[in-house]
Design a protein around this motif. Structure first.
Motif, PDB file in Angstrom:
ATOM      1  N   GLY A 122       0.790  -1.222   0.000  1.00  0.00           N
ATOM      2  CA  GLY A 122       0.000   0.000   0.000  1.00  0.00           C
ATOM      3  C   GLY A 122       0.821   1.270   0.000  1.00  0.00           C
ATOM      4  N   ALA A 123       2.085   1.182  -0.375  1.00  0.00           N
ATOM      5  CA  ALA A 123       2.938   2.365  -0.464  1.00  0.00           C
ATOM      6  C   ALA A 123       2.589   3.158  -1.723  1.00  0.00           C
ATOM      7  CB  ALA A 123       4.408   1.951  -0.501  1.00  0.00           C
ATOM      8  N   PRO A 124       2.968   4.422  -1.780  1.00  0.00           N
ATOM      9  CA  PRO A 124       2.724   5.217  -2.995  1.00  0.00           C
ATOM     10  C   PRO A 124       3.456   4.631  -4.196  1.00  0.00           C
ATOM     11  CG  PRO A 124       3.357   6.624  -1.152  1.00  0.00           C
ATOM     12  CD  PRO A 124       3.594   5.218  -0.716  1.00  0.00           C
ATOM     13  N   ARG A 125       3.047   5.037  -5.380  1.00  0.00           N
ATOM     14  CA  ARG A 125       3.717   4.560  -6.585  1.00  0.00           C
ATOM     15  C   ARG A 125       5.185   4.964  -6.585  1.00  0.00           C
ATOM     16  NH1 ARG A 125       1.571   5.271 -12.287  1.00  0.00           N
ATOM     17  NH2 ARG A 125       1.616   7.506 -11.817  1.00  0.00           N
ATOM     18  N   MET A 126       6.019   4.054  -7.052  1.00  0.00           N
ATOM     19  CA  MET A 126       7.449   4.322  -7.101  1.00  0.00           C
ATOM     20  C   MET A 126       7.987   3.912  -8.461  1.00  0.00           C
ATOM     21  SD  MET A 126       8.625   1.288  -4.488  1.00  0.00           S
ATOM     22  CE  MET A 126       7.341   1.742  -3.316  1.00  0.00           C
ATOM     23  N   LEU A 127       9.234   4.301  -8.741  1.00  0.00           N
ATOM     24  CA  LEU A 127       9.856   4.050 -10.039  1.00  0.00           C
ATOM     25  C   LEU A 127      10.930   2.986  -9.886  1.00  0.00           C
ATOM     26  CD1 LEU A 127       9.955   5.036 -13.014  1.00  0.00           C
ATOM     27  CD2 LEU A 127      11.768   6.614 -12.305  1.00  0.00           C
ATOM     28  N   LEU A 128      10.858   1.937 -10.712  1.00  0.00           N
ATOM     29  CA  LEU A 128      11.843   0.866 -10.734  1.00  0.00           C
ATOM     30  C   LEU A 128      12.565   0.877 -12.080  1.00  0.00           C
ATOM     31  CD1 LEU A 128      10.165   0.010  -8.275  1.00  0.00           C
ATOM     32  CD2 LEU A 128      10.346  -2.366  -9.058  1.00  0.00           C
ATOM     33  N   VAL A 129      13.893   0.755 -12.039  1.00  0.00           N
ATOM     34  CA  VAL A 129      14.700   0.725 -13.256  1.00  0.00           C
ATOM     35  C   VAL A 129      15.356  -0.645 -13.361  1.00  0.00           C
ATOM     36  CG1 VAL A 129      16.642   1.730 -14.510  1.00  0.00           C
ATOM     37  CG2 VAL A 129      15.165   3.198 -13.097  1.00  0.00           C
TER      38      VAL A 129
ATOM     39  N   THR B 226      13.377  -7.169 -11.537  1.00  0.00           N
ATOM     40  CA  THR B 226      12.623  -5.908 -11.585  1.00  0.00           C
ATOM     41  C   THR B 226      11.133  -6.193 -11.715  1.00  0.00           C
ATOM     42  OG1 THR B 226      14.498  -4.804 -12.656  1.00  0.00           O
ATOM     43  CG2 THR B 226      12.353  -3.710 -12.806  1.00  0.00           C
ATOM     44  N   GLU B 227      10.778  -7.088 -12.625  1.00  0.00           N
ATOM     45  CA  GLU B 227       9.365  -7.416 -12.834  1.00  0.00           C
ATOM     46  C   GLU B 227       8.769  -8.101 -11.607  1.00  0.00           C
ATOM     47  OE1 GLU B 227       8.975  -7.975 -17.605  1.00  0.00           O
ATOM     48  OE2 GLU B 227       9.867  -9.665 -16.520  1.00  0.00           O
ATOM     49  N   GLU B 228       9.542  -9.013 -10.999  1.00  0.00           N
ATOM     50  CA  GLU B 228       9.041  -9.715  -9.813  1.00  0.00           C
ATOM     51  C   GLU B 228       8.800  -8.742  -8.655  1.00  0.00           C
ATOM     52  OE1 GLU B 228      11.938 -12.658  -8.947  1.00  0.00           O
ATOM     53  OE2 GLU B 228      11.564 -13.824 -10.766  1.00  0.00           O
ATOM     54  N   THR B 229       9.746  -7.837  -8.432  1.00  0.00           N
ATOM     55  CA  THR B 229       9.610  -6.893  -7.324  1.00  0.00           C
ATOM     56  C   THR B 229       8.478  -5.909  -7.578  1.00  0.00           C
ATOM     57  OG1 THR B 229      11.953  -7.108  -6.776  1.00  0.00           O
ATOM     58  CG2 THR B 229      10.830  -5.139  -5.964  1.00  0.00           C
ATOM     59  N   ALA B 230       8.313  -5.470  -8.813  1.00  0.00           N
ATOM     60  CA  ALA B 230       7.200  -4.583  -9.147  1.00  0.00           C
ATOM     61  C   ALA B 230       5.865  -5.256  -8.823  1.00  0.00           C
ATOM     62  CB  ALA B 230       7.246  -4.203 -10.621  1.00  0.00           C
ATOM     63  N   GLU B 231       5.744  -6.525  -9.116  1.00  0.00           N
ATOM     64  CA  GLU B 231       4.522  -7.262  -8.812  1.00  0.00           C
ATOM     65  C   GLU B 231       4.313  -7.358  -7.307  1.00  0.00           C
ATOM     66  OE1 GLU B 231       1.038  -9.429  -9.172  1.00  0.00           O
ATOM     67  OE2 GLU B 231       2.165  -8.316 -10.705  1.00  0.00           O
ATOM     68  N   ARG B 232       5.386  -7.583  -6.561  1.00  0.00           N
ATOM     69  CA  ARG B 232       5.287  -7.703  -5.102  1.00  0.00           C
ATOM     70  C   ARG B 232       4.891  -6.377  -4.459  1.00  0.00           C
ATOM     71  NH1 ARG B 232       8.327 -11.565  -2.738  1.00  0.00           N
ATOM     72  NH2 ARG B 232       7.294 -10.912  -0.808  1.00  0.00           N
ATOM     73  N   LEU B 233       5.422  -5.284  -4.984  1.00  0.00           N
ATOM     74  CA  LEU B 233       5.117  -3.968  -4.407  1.00  0.00           C
ATOM     75  C   LEU B 233       3.743  -3.477  -4.838  1.00  0.00           C
ATOM     76  CD1 LEU B 233       8.608  -2.267  -4.842  1.00  0.00           C
ATOM     77  CD2 LEU B 233       7.583  -3.087  -2.719  1.00  0.00           C
ATOM     78  N   GLY B 234       3.342  -3.822  -6.057  1.00  0.00           N
ATOM     79  CA  GLY B 234       1.990  -3.503  -6.518  1.00  0.00           C
ATOM     80  C   GLY B 234       1.736  -2.047  -6.828  1.00  0.00           C
ATOM     81  N   SER B 235       2.747  -1.215  -6.788  1.00  0.00           N
ATOM     82  CA  SER B 235       2.532   0.218  -7.018  1.00  0.00           C
ATOM     83  C   SER B 235       3.721   0.819  -7.762  1.00  0.00           C
ATOM     84  CB  SER B 235       2.346   0.952  -5.679  1.00  0.00           C
ATOM     85  OG  SER B 235       3.465   0.744  -4.831  1.00  0.00           O
ATOM     86  N   ALA B 236       4.286   0.036  -8.686  1.00  0.00           N
ATOM     87  CA  ALA B 236       5.537   0.445  -9.307  1.00  0.00           C
ATOM     88  C   ALA B 236       5.392   0.644 -10.804  1.00  0.00           C
ATOM     89  CB  ALA B 236       6.612  -0.600  -9.033  1.00  0.00           C
ATOM     90  N   VAL B 237       6.122   1.627 -11.308  1.00  0.00           N
ATOM     91  CA  VAL B 237       6.278   1.863 -12.739  1.00  0.00           C
ATOM     92  C   VAL B 237       7.698   1.434 -13.105  1.00  0.00           C
ATOM     93  CG1 VAL B 237       6.445   3.620 -14.526  1.00  0.00           C
ATOM     94  CG2 VAL B 237       4.618   3.739 -12.812  1.00  0.00           C
ATOM     95  N   ILE B 238       7.838   0.682 -14.183  1.00  0.00           N
ATOM     96  CA  ILE B 238       9.140   0.168 -14.600  1.00  0.00           C
ATOM     97  C   ILE B 238       9.693   0.980 -15.758  1.00  0.00           C
ATOM     98  CG2 ILE B 238      10.337  -1.791 -15.654  1.00  0.00           C
ATOM     99  CD1 ILE B 238       8.440  -3.654 -14.196  1.00  0.00           C
ATOM    100  N   VAL B 239      10.979   1.327 -15.658  1.00  0.00           N
ATOM    101  CA  VAL B 239      11.731   1.816 -16.811  1.00  0.00           C
ATOM    102  C   VAL B 239      12.614   0.673 -17.280  1.00  0.00           C
ATOM    103  CG1 VAL B 239      13.502   3.405 -17.620  1.00  0.00           C
ATOM    104  CG2 VAL B 239      11.702   4.236 -16.117  1.00  0.00           C
TER     105      VAL B 239
END
Length: 512
Positions: free
Chosen positions: A439-446, A459-472
């Motif tokens: 439930g954290a705010p959206r964040m940016l993953l590279v 990167t993809e796995e962690t983005a799924e776990r966090l649920g609020s991430a945008v990937i570059v």
């Protein structure tokens, strides 16, 4: 493992011994987010920095944190900080906490070495770095010298485990009370104390490599105080050490093949234009130097495993590829190993401590490696005393060897050595493994496609776990993208400075 820089490891005399060059660290299960509410914000006394040189504007200080956040009465630890004030104070946004990777890498020295890399962010943010607990000037852990085990030719699994446990005892004796309380969950809690000590309502954060795990764990524990967060070179939150090592071996092999493809298009590449035979020749060179090291005029020498380390270090940045190509040419022709040594061949830590110039503190010479193992074990819940029998060790190593060699004949053996790093120790925390959309705010993953240390799939796995991430999605090579790719840097700076974040996945082309 998947850290800010690769670690060198030596081949031992047997299959099991080869897997035991890392040693264990005493650890305790880190607490989850059910600990008591935080105490009032502590104060930081800013003054001179313990190391030289540092930027003119940098000031250093310490902040006290509970040794055990779940039981504050057990005592305190001192965390070392450094701050470079915003160069445009009228438009100051607050503090930006930085972590450059590890575990085991000091943050203060990293910021002091290259503050200009963050010049645009430093206009509006105070740039703040810290040495995580157990590292650098923050209650550094130690094993009293080298962590490598001295084993005779043909040592069996029982002897290996006995030697490892003896070194563990040395770690306990040399490190003091902080050792059972290292680990990412503890450090993330320290970060919230730092946030409060700096006077920030929310934590704005830029983390690289292992620092991405720190950021994710902070967001999972403190979603309400998570501010603008960027994670570059994204670490795994889910995989046990064995799987991390296997994925890392595949990632290093992929990066090596990218380098060999590049080399094949360069004039004078020692391996010519055939990338398949080039890979085979590198494998043969590693074997040859393990049997007969390359010796220099001054007595220095490089073994096959030193070569593996040097290659791994050079793969972290395409800027180092020309130097790697030259060093391999020299090695293939039996020349002086100086070029390989300059790429980063491992140096054994000396016994005792290193004096810190112009400062009152001392950092043990083996601190970086001791902290690497201690934190890695504290974050892994899969090892316990019950699993530490000699027969189980031998059986597991035999079963895994083929799989690691299939992943990479060059990097597989050294990555396999990390599998035993926590054998016979209490299991670490399972909190990181259980992170699920906090439930954290959206964040940016590279994520970088050719990253040798933190493969893109993490990167993809962690983005799924966090649920609020945008990937570059950076299509280039090397470890992390910020500073290497103008496209990545633009996304990161825009988000941290303005809060603007695109939706979905964004792509950045490889840098020519």
């Amino acid at each position: 493992m998947h850290r800010s820089r690769p670690r060198g490891r030596s081949r031992g005399p047997s299959r099991v011994a080869a897997a035991c060059v890392l040693v264990l660290a005493c650890l305790g299960a880190a607490p989850g987010p059910s600990s008591p509410p935080p105490a009032p914000a502590p104060a930081v006394r800013w003054g001179e920095c313990p190391e030289r040189p540092v930027p003119d504007a940098m000031r250093c200080g310490t902040v006290q944190v509970p040794l055990d956040h779940a039981a504050p009465g057990k005592g305190t630890a001192e965390i070392a900080l450094a701050r470079i004030p915003a160069t445009n104070p009228e438009k100051r946004l607050g503090s930006l906490l930085l972590n450059f990777g590890g575990p085991g890498a000091p943050g203060i020295a990293s910021l002091a070495a290259d503050p200009d890399a963050f010049a645009e962010l430093g206009e509006r943010y105070d740039l703040v770095a810290f040495d995580p607990r157990g590292v650098g000037h923050s209650e550094p852990v130690s094993c009293g010298g080298s962590q490598h085990t001295a084993l005779e030719e043909g040592a069996d699994a029982a002897a290996v485990l006995a030697a490892l446990r003896a070194v563990v005892r040395s770690c306990e004796l040399a490190s003091g009370p902080v050792l059972p309380y290292v680990g990412t969950v503890h450090v993330a809690r320290d970060m919230d104390v730092i946030r409060r000590a700096l006077g920030d309502k929310k934590l704005n954060y830029l983390g690289f490599s292992y620092g991405t795990r720190l950021g994710a764990v902070y967001a999972a524990q403190f979603p309400g105080t998570t501010g603008r967060m960027v994670l570059d070179g994204v670490d795994s939150l889910t995989e046990p050490l064995t799987e991390q090592a296997l994925v890392s071996a595949r990632g290093q092999q992929r990066a090596l093949e990218n380098f060999l493809t590049w080399c094949a298009h360069q004039y004078g590449c020692v391996y010519g234009t055939n990338t398949r035979t080039a890979r085979e020749k590198v494998e043969a060179l590693v074997t040859r130097l393990d049997e007969e090291p390359l010796v220099g005029h001054d007595g220095s020498y490089v073994t096959g495993q030193d070569l593996v380390y040097a290659i791994g270090a050079a793969l972290y940045s395409p800027l180092m590829w020309p130097a790697l190509a030259d060093a391999l040419k020299t090695a293939e022709r039996g020349g002086d190993p100086a070029e390989l040594l300059q790429l980063g061949a491992p140096v054994e830590p000396s016994d005792g401590e290193e004096e810190v110039p112009d400062g009152p503190g001392k950092v043990p010479a083996d601190n970086s490696e001791a902290a690497l193992v201690a934190v890695s074990c504290a974050d892994d819940p899969d090892r316990s005393d019950e699993k530490a029998g000699a027969a189980a060790v031998e059986k597991e190593m035999e079963a895994l060897e083929e799989e690691f060699l299939k992943a990479s004949k060059i990097f597989g053996p050294s990555q396999l050595s990390t599998v035993l790093s926590c054998y016979g120790r209490p299991a670490g925390t399972d909190f990181i493994r259980r992170i699920d959309r906090p439930g954290a705010p959206r964040m940016l993953l590279v994520g970088t496609r050719g990253d040798p240390a933190t493969p893109y799939e993490w990167t993809e796995e962690t983005a799924e776990r966090l649920g609020s991430a945008v990937i570059v999605d950076y299509k280039g090579d090397g470890h992390t993208g910020y500073g290497s790719s103008p496209c990545v840097s633009e996304y990161v700076d825009r988000f941290l400075l303005s809060g603007r974040l695109p939706s979905g996945t964004r792509s950045c082309p490889a840098v020519e």
